[in-house]
Design an enzyme around this catalytic site. Structure first.
Site, mmCIF file in Angstrom:
data_model
loop_
_atom_site.group_PDB
_atom_site.id
_atom_site.type_symbol
_atom_site.label_atom_id
_atom_site.label_comp_id
_atom_site.label_asym_id
_atom_site.label_seq_id
_atom_site.Cartn_x
_atom_site.Cartn_y
_atom_site.Cartn_z
ATOM 1 N N SER A 87 0.814 -1.215 0.000
ATOM 2 C CA SER A 87 0.000 0.000 0.000
ATOM 3 C C SER A 87 0.851 1.269 0.000
ATOM 4 C CB SER A 87 -0.921 0.004 1.227
ATOM 5 O OG SER A 87 -0.164 -0.099 2.419
ATOM 6 N N ASP A 102 -2.720 7.302 10.155
ATOM 7 C CA ASP A 102 -2.832 5.991 10.802
ATOM 8 C C ASP A 102 -1.509 5.486 11.369
ATOM 9 O OD1 ASP A 102 -1.462 5.429 8.504
ATOM 10 O OD2 ASP A 102 -2.979 4.092 7.639
ATOM 11 N N HIS A 162 0.924 5.093 6.955
ATOM 12 C CA HIS A 162 1.007 5.722 5.640
ATOM 13 C C HIS A 162 1.396 7.203 5.771
ATOM 14 C CE1 HIS A 162 -1.762 2.259 5.013
ATOM 15 N NE2 HIS A 162 -0.984 2.104 3.940
#
Length: 772
Positions: free
Chosen positions: A94, A270, A273
């Protein structure tokens, strides 16, 4: 008592530290710094891509500064031009997906972060035939290996750029176990040869894992610690850099994102990221690594090879080398003869006998060679600073303190070094030198601090540039009006002093004449002033004093000039046609057109005219003894002074400054010798800053001493000022030799100069053809 102490202190300083000793110190500093930087480059390597990918720091909160080089901020059009017909692949988790989106937005800012987060995402820009793919492989395992292997062995076309990286999923799924780390090492070891094989024909980057903000991580991610991430990064670095084959086909380790994340991870939503600004910085770094060597932006020195020498540059360096050798040989012969002609002692009488020798002064040839000897050394420094990859460069970054604190500092120095003027006339020589000096210092600080991004400062500096042009109109009009000297010698002297340095820099630095826009501007305005006053009938002060009718004739000339300026300013097509004619086009074109020249000329088009009008009115009032210019006397009565000041402040800011500076008698009787000293070399300071104080043609800052910005500015400024002063002296010396007073000799010299420029244009045409 204070004045006496100041005078004695000044004498003491001048006794031990002169301009000559300052220049010797500057030369020693340059040699030492050049040797240190050369040794550093040899030891660490001169690949600025390595620095761009691995090191840097933040200037402020959002501006990333790579170590030793400058990063270009790519626009969408530039990105498309660079990546035309290219295929880029991002493969990983991600975090790599985030980097993919930031990279794609550099091509198309309208792209939204949509689609399956745990799946492949494809982007295509059909207008430029650009393909950018994100391939979801969150772990370094067999699946990732098969995808990479398909590019090396299969029939699938290889991407031109591959950006890969993964680790956090392995830590999360296996709960941060040591067995998972061991398996990661095994898997990346099996993938490394495939990446190296791809690197033979493509650009391959392995992105190291960014740190996390552990306090913000959710419970399901608590096992992802910075210690674990460091262990995975160390494994990737040791394996990817261990292969002997990797020295030729190197997989580039993208470790700079880790440094960026260390500064910005606390802004994460979070804890895992990165915030969008950090991702944008990493994407811009990727763009610089790949595109700088293709597009070669001026302000993107990272990853750019040293430009090859042009034919004209090679010839220039040969000329300077021959001048240096010639001067050394002549100097050696002169000193050898001097030793032979030393007085000898008569053994009988014990008295010295002086031999009969030729005690003529230093020859013109030796003076000429000495000037070119010094100029050659200076031009070598220019080239090393802004064309070779010896010294470092950095981007500008504006803060209010970086601009206003130096301004206050020089203001205090300027006030401290105050002396009495030799004459008390309005705008006397000391005062105009002072005016040019403080304006030039403000402009220099404006340029190095990057203050053009702050609109109020930009607007005020525009007024200072206009004031320079005002002085151009005032000074040249006054000379022609009073002296009535329209001879060829005067014209050639002015043109030589204005243009000599710029012509040399155009040759040595491979830049067009219009690049140094201010010199073409004042040169053209000088010729316009000359043509206006020299054309029949020639009206000068001596002639006008005999008959007031001539004053009206001069006003008609000035009105005609004003109408021509108005016409050209509002007829861009006519203006461009005139300056697009050969050979004018070779001087005034920039990037293939004369628009930049038209824009610069139009910006302050009426200021020179105002300077001429002010000179005419002032000299007319002075001749009729309307002004009181005695020492300590005010120019006008209080009522007239107040009215004039009010009108000038409302209508014309430059005129307001002149009146405030000159109406009080005490203000007109003193000047700042500190500012005046800089004013006498203001033209050289303005031109030299392009390459030996700033960097990348004024886009960045020259770094002679890395890691200490304050010390770097002090040292580079000291060398820069010494060089500018020396160039001013060289120009003056050469002007006396190259431009003789005898018209017949001067005409022959002009024919030689015309031949030189014809040859230069011919060589430039050959260069342009070879480039295309």
């Amino acid at each position: 008592m204070a004045a006496l102490a100041y005078t004695l202190g000044k004498r003491e300083i001048n006794h031990y530290f002169s301009v000559r000793s300052a220049k010797a110190l500057a030369l020693g500093a340059v040699l030492l710094l050049a040797a240190c930087h050369a040794a550093f480059r040899r030891y660490r390597g001169d690949d600025t891509c390595e620095y761009l990918l691995s090191s840097g720091r933040f200037l402020g909160e959002k501006v990333w500064q790579p170590h030793s080089c400058m990063m270009h901020k790519y626009k969408n059009s530039e990105a498309k031009n660079c990546l035309l017909d290219k295929h880029i692949a991002f493969i990983g988790d991600s975090r790599i997906r985030q980097l993919f989106y930031s990279f794609v937005k550099l091509i198309n800012p309208q792209v939204k972060e949509e689609g399956n987060k745990h799946g492949n995402i494809l982007f295509e820009d059909k207008s430029a035939s650009i393909k950018v793919d994100f391939l979801w492989y969150p772990e370094v395992n067999g699946s990732m290996k098969q995808r990479i292997k398909s590019w090396t062995e299969g029939s699938i076309a290889k991407p031109h750029v591959i950006v890969a990286g993964a680790a956090t999923w392995s830590i999360k799924i296996h709960n941060g176990s040591n067995e998972a780390l061991t398996q990661y090492k095994i898997n990346i070891t099996s993938i490394a040869p495939l990446l190296e094989k791809l690197a033979e024909s493509s650009d391959v980057y392995w992105v190291l894992q960014d740190p996390v903000y552990e306090d913000m991580l959710s419970n399901s991610r608590k096992m992802i610690t910075n210690d674990k991430i460091d262990a995975y990064n160390e494994a990737a670095i040791s394996i990817l850099n261990s292969s002997s084959r990797n020295s030729k086909a190197k997989v580039k380790v993208f470790s700079v994102s880790k440094l960026i994340a260390q500064e910005t991870i606390m802004q994460s939503s979070d804890g895992l990221h990165l915030p969008e600004s950090s991702r944008e910085t990493s994407a811009m770094i990727l763009m610089n690594v790949y595109c700088n060597k293709i597009l070669k932006p001026i302000d993107g020195s990272c990853c750019q090879p040293q430009p090859p020498l042009t034919l004209i540059q090679k010839l220039a360096f040969c000329f300077f080398a021959l001048s240096i050798i010639g001067y050394l040989i002549l100097s050696f012969i002169y000193r050898n003869n001097h030793r032979k002609n030393k007085p000898c002692t008569d053994m009988e009488s014990g008295e010295e006998k002086k031999p009969v020798t030729n005690t003529s002064p230093v020859s013109t040839l030796e003076t000429l060679l000495y000037s070119f000897f010094k100029l050659g050394l200076i031009m070598a420094y220019f080239y090393l600073c802004d064309r070779a990859n010896l010294f470092m460069k950095e981007n500008k970054f504006y803060t209010h303190s970086s601009f206003f604190i130096p301004i206050i500092y020089i203001l205090v120095l300027g006030v401290f070094y105050t002396e009495n003027t030799k004459e008390t006339k309005m705008l006397n020589r000391e005062q105009t030198d002072e005016w040019k000096g403080w304006m030039q210092l403000v402009i220099l600080i404006y340029h190095i601090s990057g203050a053009s991004t702050f609109l109020p400062v930009y607007m005020h500096v525009r007024v200072l540039v206009a004031a320079y042009l005002f002085q151009t109109g005032y000074g040249h009009f006054s000379y022609f009006w009073i002296k009535g000297d329209f001879g060829l010698y005067r014209v050639c002297q002015v043109l030589f002093r204005l243009n000599f340095l710029v012509v040399v820099l155009c040759i040595v630095m491979d830049r067009p004449y219009q690049f140094y826009y201010f010199v073409p501007l004042v040169t053209v305005w000088f010729m316009i002033i000359y043509a206006t006053l020299a054309v029949w009938p020639q009206i000068v002060q001596k002639k006008a004093n005999g008959n007031c009718f001539w004053h009206f004739g001069l006003l008609l000339k000035l009105i005609s000039l004003l109408m021509c300026i108005y016409f050209l300013a509002n007829s861009q097509g006519v203006f461009e046609k005139i300056f697009s004619l050969w050979p004018l086009s070779t001087c005034f074109e920039l990037n293939g057109n004369v628009y930049e020249w038209w824009f610069r000329w139009k910006l302050d088009r009426y200021v020179v005219f105002h300077g001429m009008m002010f000179a005419f009115i002032y000299l007319a009032l002075q001749k009729r003894q309307v002004l009181l210019e005695g020492k300590g006397e005010p120019l006008f009565s209080n009522k007239i002074s107040n009215v004039l000041l009010f009108i000038s402040v409302v209508c014309f800011l430059i005129l307001a400054f002149i009146l405030i500076r000159n109406i009080p008698g005490y203000a007109r009787s003193v000047y700042s010798s500190f500012f005046a000293w800089f004013g006498r070399i203001s033209l050289e300071l303005f031109i030299c800053q392009y390459h030996i104080w700033l960097a990348a043609d004024t886009k960045g800052i020259l770094v002679l001493i890395p890691g200490n910005p304050m010390l770097n500015i002090i040292v580079s400024t000291f060398i820069f000022v010494c060089v500018a002063h020396e160039i001013s002296q060289i120009t003056n010396d050469l002007a006396q030799m190259v431009v003789p007073k005898d018209n017949a000799t001067l005409l022959r010299r002009l024919l030689c100069i015309a031949g030189f420029f014809s040859g230069l244009l011919f060589l430039a045409a050959i260069q342009d053809q070879s480039r295309h």
